[in-house]
Design a protein around this motif. Structure first.
Motif, PDB file in Angstrom:
ATOM      1  N   GLU A   1       2.383   1.639  -3.406  1.00 24.32           N
ATOM      2  CA  GLU A   1       1.389   2.150  -4.351  1.00 24.32           C
ATOM      3  C   GLU A   1       1.237   3.665  -4.205  1.00 24.32           C
ATOM      4  OE1 GLU A   1      -1.472   2.620  -7.268  1.00 24.32           O
ATOM      5  OE2 GLU A   1      -0.051   1.003  -6.936  1.00 24.32           O
ATOM      6  N   ILE A   2       1.225   4.140  -2.982  1.00 21.95           N
ATOM      7  CA  ILE A   2       1.145   5.592  -2.739  1.00 21.95           C
ATOM      8  C   ILE A   2       2.388   6.281  -3.287  1.00 21.95           C
ATOM      9  CG2 ILE A   2       1.146   7.361  -0.925  1.00 21.95           C
ATOM     10  CD1 ILE A   2      -0.648   5.372   0.702  1.00 21.95           C
TER      11      ILE A   2
ATOM     12  N   ARG B   1       6.437  -0.253 -10.151  1.00 20.78           N
ATOM     13  CA  ARG B   1       5.382  -0.931 -10.907  1.00 20.78           C
ATOM     14  C   ARG B   1       5.669  -2.428 -11.021  1.00 20.78           C
ATOM     15  NH1 ARG B   1       1.944   0.897 -14.605  1.00 20.78           N
ATOM     16  NH2 ARG B   1       1.130   2.952 -14.200  1.00 20.78           N
TER      17      ARG B   1
ATOM     18  N   ARG C   1       4.348   5.186  -5.679  1.00 21.39           N
ATOM     19  CA  ARG C   1       4.298   5.108  -7.137  1.00 21.39           C
ATOM     20  C   ARG C   1       3.421   6.224  -7.707  1.00 21.39           C
ATOM     21  NH1 ARG C   1       0.768   3.931 -10.894  1.00 21.39           N
ATOM     22  NH2 ARG C   1      -0.764   3.295  -9.364  1.00 21.39           N
ATOM     23  N   THR C   2       2.276   6.422  -7.102  1.00 24.68           N
ATOM     24  CA  THR C   2       1.358   7.468  -7.551  1.00 24.68           C
ATOM     25  C   THR C   2       2.012   8.844  -7.434  1.00 24.68           C
ATOM     26  OG1 THR C   2      -0.517   6.112  -6.866  1.00 24.68           O
ATOM     27  CG2 THR C   2      -0.938   8.447  -7.184  1.00 24.68           C
ATOM     28  N   GLU C   3       2.710   9.085  -6.333  1.00 21.80           N
ATOM     29  CA  GLU C   3       3.400  10.363  -6.137  1.00 21.80           C
ATOM     30  C   GLU C   3       4.528  10.541  -7.154  1.00 21.80           C
ATOM     31  OE1 GLU C   3       4.582  10.149  -2.052  1.00 21.80           O
ATOM     32  OE2 GLU C   3       2.580  10.665  -1.315  1.00 21.80           O
TER      33      GLU C   3
ATOM     34  N   ILE D   1       9.909   4.578 -11.074  1.00 21.70           N
ATOM     35  CA  ILE D   1       8.496   4.239 -11.273  1.00 21.70           C
ATOM     36  C   ILE D   1       8.380   2.821 -11.815  1.00 21.70           C
ATOM     37  CG2 ILE D   1       6.444   4.775 -12.650  1.00 21.70           C
ATOM     38  CD1 ILE D   1       7.412   7.768 -12.473  1.00 21.70           C
TER      39      ILE D   1
ATOM     40  N   GLU E   1       0.838  -1.204   0.000  1.00 19.99           N
ATOM     41  CA  GLU E   1       0.000   0.000   0.000  1.00 19.99           C
ATOM     42  C   GLU E   1       0.872   1.254   0.000  1.00 19.99           C
ATOM     43  OE1 GLU E   1      -3.381   2.231   2.715  1.00 19.99           O
ATOM     44  OE2 GLU E   1      -3.045   0.084   2.995  1.00 19.99           O
TER      45      GLU E   1
ATOM     46  N   GLU F   1       4.753   9.196 -10.125  1.00 16.16           N
ATOM     47  CA  GLU F   1       4.176   9.432 -11.447  1.00 16.16           C
ATOM     48  C   GLU F   1       3.686  10.873 -11.580  1.00 16.16           C
ATOM     49  OE1 GLU F   1       1.373   6.360 -12.569  1.00 16.16           O
ATOM     50  OE2 GLU F   1       2.918   4.813 -12.428  1.00 16.16           O
ATOM     51  N   ALA F   2       3.126  11.422 -10.521  1.00 11.24           N
ATOM     52  CA  ALA F   2       2.695  12.822 -10.544  1.00 11.24           C
ATOM     53  C   ALA F   2       3.905  13.748 -10.670  1.00 11.24           C
ATOM     54  CB  ALA F   2       1.887  13.159  -9.298  1.00 11.24           C
TER      55      ALA F   2
END
Length: 118
Positions: A11-12, A70, A14-16, A66, A8, A18-19
């Motif tokens: 995943e957070i 992933r 990774r999202t950051e 990233i 989890e 990518e942003a």
């Protein structure tokens, strides 16, 4: 439970990442759209490469981080980075210039061009 929490958090992260990648790419594209050179490496000029190298290197490092996240999460590689890498390199003399290519990318990403920002 610990593994689920780690995934989890990853995943957070990774999202950051990518942003952050998207923001860095948009900033580089805006510079190029305003007349900067080298992001797409069309001319393959040594001086231009050296000048833009920190930007390209930063994008490459973020893209790698990233992709690693992933892979751990069982996701496909980061497609935006793959597309960016594929768009770099020499082109035919009839191809659009880097500023026009950058504007097309910005439009594709739904980002403003911000003319005059170098």
């Amino acid at each position: 439970m610990a593994k689920a929490e780690r995934l989890e958090r990853l995943e957070i992260l990774r999202t950051e990442l990518e942003a952050d990648y998207l923001a860095a790419l948009i900033a580089a594209l805006q510079m190029t759209a305003a007349g900067g050179r080298g992001l797409f490496d069309h001319d393959q000029d040594r001086r231009t490469r050296a000048k833009i190298a920190p930007v390209v290197d930063n994008l490459a490092e973020m893209g790698e981080a990233i992709d690693n996240a992933r892979e751990t999460l069982g996701l496909e590689p980061f497609e935006l980075h793959r597309q960016f890498l594929a768009s770099r390199g020499p082109v035919a003399s009839s191809a659009v210039g880097e500023p026009k290519q950058a504007r097309a990318w910005l439009e594709k990403l739904g980002a403003p061009v911000q003319p005059g920002s170098l």
